[in-house]
Scaffold this active site. Structure first.
Site, PDB file in Angstrom:
ATOM      1  N   THR A   1       0.448  -7.194  -3.589  1.00 20.01           N
ATOM      2  CA  THR A   1      -0.573  -7.341  -2.551  1.00 20.01           C
ATOM      3  C   THR A   1      -1.923  -7.536  -3.220  1.00 20.01           C
ATOM      4  OG1 THR A   1       0.695  -5.882  -1.101  1.00 20.01           O
ATOM      5  CG2 THR A   1      -1.598  -6.307  -0.497  1.00 20.01           C
TER       6      THR A   1
ATOM      7  N   LYS B   1      -6.139   1.122  -1.257  1.00 20.95           N
ATOM      8  CA  LYS B   1      -6.469  -0.146  -1.930  1.00 20.95           C
ATOM      9  C   LYS B   1      -6.283  -1.316  -0.975  1.00 20.95           C
ATOM     10  CE  LYS B   1      -3.504  -2.478  -4.071  1.00 20.95           C
ATOM     11  NZ  LYS B   1      -2.639  -3.669  -3.847  1.00 20.95           N
TER      12      LYS B   1
ATOM     13  N   LYS C   1       0.155 -10.616   4.731  1.00 24.52           N
ATOM     14  CA  LYS C   1       0.575  -9.323   4.203  1.00 24.52           C
ATOM     15  C   LYS C   1      -0.443  -8.235   4.542  1.00 24.52           C
ATOM     16  CE  LYS C   1       2.506  -5.996   2.002  1.00 24.52           C
ATOM     17  NZ  LYS C   1       3.039  -5.945   0.647  1.00 24.52           N
TER      18      LYS C   1
END
Length: 291
Positions: A93, A238, A169
């Protein structure tokens, strides 16, 4: 196809295992070389450098924790050793900015670049049940299809822009984070009235919310099994920052994002960063005076 794979965390090991089990010629690399031991037993070759995992390969997958790691791998051997015309496929990611910049660097080096983030936890990866969201050169995506079939259950083509795959995503993770936050609040409310968490979990997942996300994360919250980590608070935080940056770049307000992001910050403040991000359930219980 000759395949390279860099980054053997829980998810990387599971995906690389699917590739070698499918019979591909696989070379793997990880900074901690012992993480490649099981893959070597299955037949994978182990490189002693990033360049060694890229030289002579048709495709190189990377499964890395963040943008900094992706840039480091690119600088420390991937760009210089990946053959002309070969494909680099980051499956982690990453930010839309990092993938845009990485595409430009690969274009200049004569490589194809396809971002292909995955949807699912490590157990789903091991079972070949990941969703895969490729975005980039369409000819390269077609070339990768047999590998994607070995890795996952379904491919969702995000188009010709690698940043689009990242957006899918990140948006998916935002929805999941909001769902975990809502469950955390609901469990805290029902517990406050003396209801066993397992009872509420059965009610929730037997009816409208019978989807895997609710079953998996509802079960973790009900059983407080936060130490069985599929996706940590640190990684969730994150990703929430990457979602925020994408929204800011595109002038898209994302008010729901801030709710679960603040809950993750509270978990970090209590030293829970390495637990599964479903520990939002504990955070909400604590806020309600239950912990």
């Amino acid at each position: 196809m000759k395949v390279g794979f860099i980054g053997l965390g829980n998810m990387g090991q599971a995906i690389a295992g699917r590739i070698v089990d499918a019979g591909y010629d696989l070379v793997v690399y990880n900074r901690t070389l012992s993480k490649a031991d099981e893959l070597e037993k299955k037949g994978a070759k182990v490189a002693d450098s990033i360049g060694g995992a890229c030289a002579g390969r048709d495709v190189v997958f990377t499964m890395l924790s963040d943008d900094k790691a992706l840039t480091s791998v690119a600088d420390d051997g991937l760009l210089d050793n990946l053959p002309k015309g070969a494909v680099h496929v980051p499956m982690g990611t990453h930010s839309v900015t990092a993938l845009t910049e990485m595409k430009e660097r690969h274009d200049a080096a004569g490589h194809a670049f396809v971002a292909a983030p995955v949807l699912g936890r490590p157990d789903a990866a091991a079972a070949g049940q990941l969703g895969i969201v490729p975005g980039g050169d369409q000819a390269a995506i077609a070339k990768l299809e047999p590998l994607f079939k070995a890795i996952g259950r379904r491919t969702f083509d995000a188009g010709s822009n690698p940043a689009g795959a990242a957006a899918v995503k990140l948006a998916n993770n935002m929805v999941l984070g909001c769902a975990v936050e809502a469950m955390a609040e609901a469990f805290a409310l029902t517990r406050k009235f003396g209801v066993e968490p397992t009872v509420f979990n059965e009610v929730m997942t037997d009816g409208l919310f019978s989807a895997p996300a609710y079953k998996v994360y509802g079960g973790i919250i009900a059983n407080e099994s936060y130490d069985k980590v599929g996706f940590s608070v640190r990684l969730g935080f994150k990703d929430s920052n990457l979602v925020m940056a994408a929204g800011q770049a595109a002038n898209v307000p994302l008010p729901s994002l801030n709710v679960f992001r603040d809950t993750l910050i509270e978990a970090l403040a209590h030293g829970e960063g390495d637990l599964d991000w479903a520990v939002m359930g504990r955070v909400r219980a604590r806020a309600g005076g239950l912990e």
